[in-house]
Design a protein around this motif. Structure first.
Motif, PDB file in Angstrom:
ATOM      1  N   ILE A  89       0.836  -1.203   0.000  1.00 54.92           N
ATOM      2  CA  ILE A  89       0.000   0.000   0.000  1.00 54.92           C
ATOM      3  C   ILE A  89       0.873   1.256   0.000  1.00 54.92           C
ATOM      4  CG2 ILE A  89      -1.524   1.391   1.482  1.00 54.92           C
ATOM      5  CD1 ILE A  89      -2.835  -1.282   2.320  1.00 54.92           C
ATOM      6  N   TYR A  96      -4.289   5.292  -1.576  1.00 52.65           N
ATOM      7  CA  TYR A  96      -5.191   4.592  -0.661  1.00 52.65           C
ATOM      8  C   TYR A  96      -5.695   5.572   0.398  1.00 52.65           C
ATOM      9  CZ  TYR A  96      -3.889  -0.073  -2.372  1.00 52.65           C
ATOM     10  OH  TYR A  96      -3.704  -1.208  -3.140  1.00 52.65           O
ATOM     11  N   CYS A 115      -1.554   4.237   4.648  1.00 49.69           N
ATOM     12  CA  CYS A 115      -2.298   4.810   3.524  1.00 49.69           C
ATOM     13  C   CYS A 115      -1.828   6.232   3.219  1.00 49.69           C
ATOM     14  CB  CYS A 115      -3.794   4.813   3.833  1.00 49.69           C
ATOM     15  SG  CYS A 115      -4.538   3.163   3.932  1.00 49.69           S
ATOM     16  N   ARG A 118      -6.083   9.808   5.294  1.00 51.55           N
ATOM     17  CA  ARG A 118      -6.926   9.236   6.338  1.00 51.55           C
ATOM     18  C   ARG A 118      -8.059  10.204   6.650  1.00 51.55           C
ATOM     19  NH1 ARG A 118      -1.867   7.988   6.800  1.00 51.55           N
ATOM     20  NH2 ARG A 118      -1.351  10.088   7.510  1.00 51.55           N
TER      21      ARG A 118
END
Length: 251
Positions: A89, A96, A115, A118
């Motif tokens: 990721i 992501y 990621c 967020r």
């Protein structure tokens, strides 16, 4: 798409993939089967040509971290599988987005820290309570957190294991937004905004950011070895027992 063990699904919304954690635990704790499904889901996204991906939990519950009911060796195996997925990721050219609701604790927060972006519902509770369980966050959180919120704040959160709110997370820059209403819609709005950009430029930006800062996930396997030693220690046994007995551990 439903992954092999039925604990993770991947749905398509145009060019956006949505990975949903749906383990047998009420709080989406990650056991070995779920970690394997999660890795399978990430691999599917990586080969699917998507322009953005969302990671979320089922039924408004994100993730309470690793399943402590597993024996220590199985727990470490699950972490090892999760680390490989988090590395993929973090190094991906696909952006992501972690979409967190209710609880983002331990390994669940570690996934989110890997990621690119967020976002969280306003009532979400965050924590990295591993020290109170006799172990450390083994999947990159120590380094990711320091990079995200600064070394002093990271030390405080890791050494105390205290819970913190979405408002605090937003203030520190850990999340991009604390959402009061229509969380799913706001998450999709963010993903669509990212997906509307040039895929080549987005991929180049993520690669440039990874080059601009020391890659925190590169040493996660070293953290895993620390965790492996701690998993066989009496402190971890006491921490797990105290957790399930809803009492303070005695170290």
């Amino acid at each position: 798409m439903e992954c092999a063990n039925g604990s993770v699904t991947v749905e398509e919304s145009g060019e956006i993939a949505q990975i949903t954690l749906d383990s047998s635990s009420e709080v989406n704790a990650i056991d070995l089967e779920t970690s394997k499904d999660f890795a399978e889901a990430v691999e599917h996204v990586e080969t699917g040509g998507y322009r953005a991906a969302i990671i979320k939990g089922s039924d408004g519950m994100y993730c309470a971290g690793g399943d402590l009911s597993q024996d220590p060796e199985t727990f470490i195996q699950a972490v090892n599988v999760s680390i490989d997925a988090i590395i993929e990721i973090h190094q991906s050219g696909t952006p992501y987005i972690a979409a967190m609701e209710e609880i983002a604790v331990g390994g669940g927060l570690e996934i989110a820290l890997g990621c690119d972006l967020r976002i969280a519902a306003a009532g979400t509770t965050f924590a990295l309570p591993e020290a109170s369980r006799g172990i450390i966050p083994p999947a990159g959180a120590v380094r990711f957190l320091a990079q995200s919120v600064g070394i002093s704040r990271a030390r405080e959160l890791l050494l105390t294991g205290r819970s913190f709110s979405a408002a605090e997370a937003e203030e520190w820059g850990l999340i991009v937004e604390s959402v009061e209403e229509d969380f799913s819609a706001e998450t999709m709005k963010l993903a669509e905004s990212v997906a509307s950009q040039s895929p080549a430029a987005v991929s180049a930006i993520t690669k440039s950011l990874n080059e601009a800062y020391p890659d925190p996930i590169s040493s996660a396997k070293w953290d895993l070895e620390l965790a492996r030693c701690l998993a066989s220690d009496e402190d971890f046994k006491e921490g797990r027992e105290a957790f399930f007995e809803d009492r303070e551990p005695e170290f």
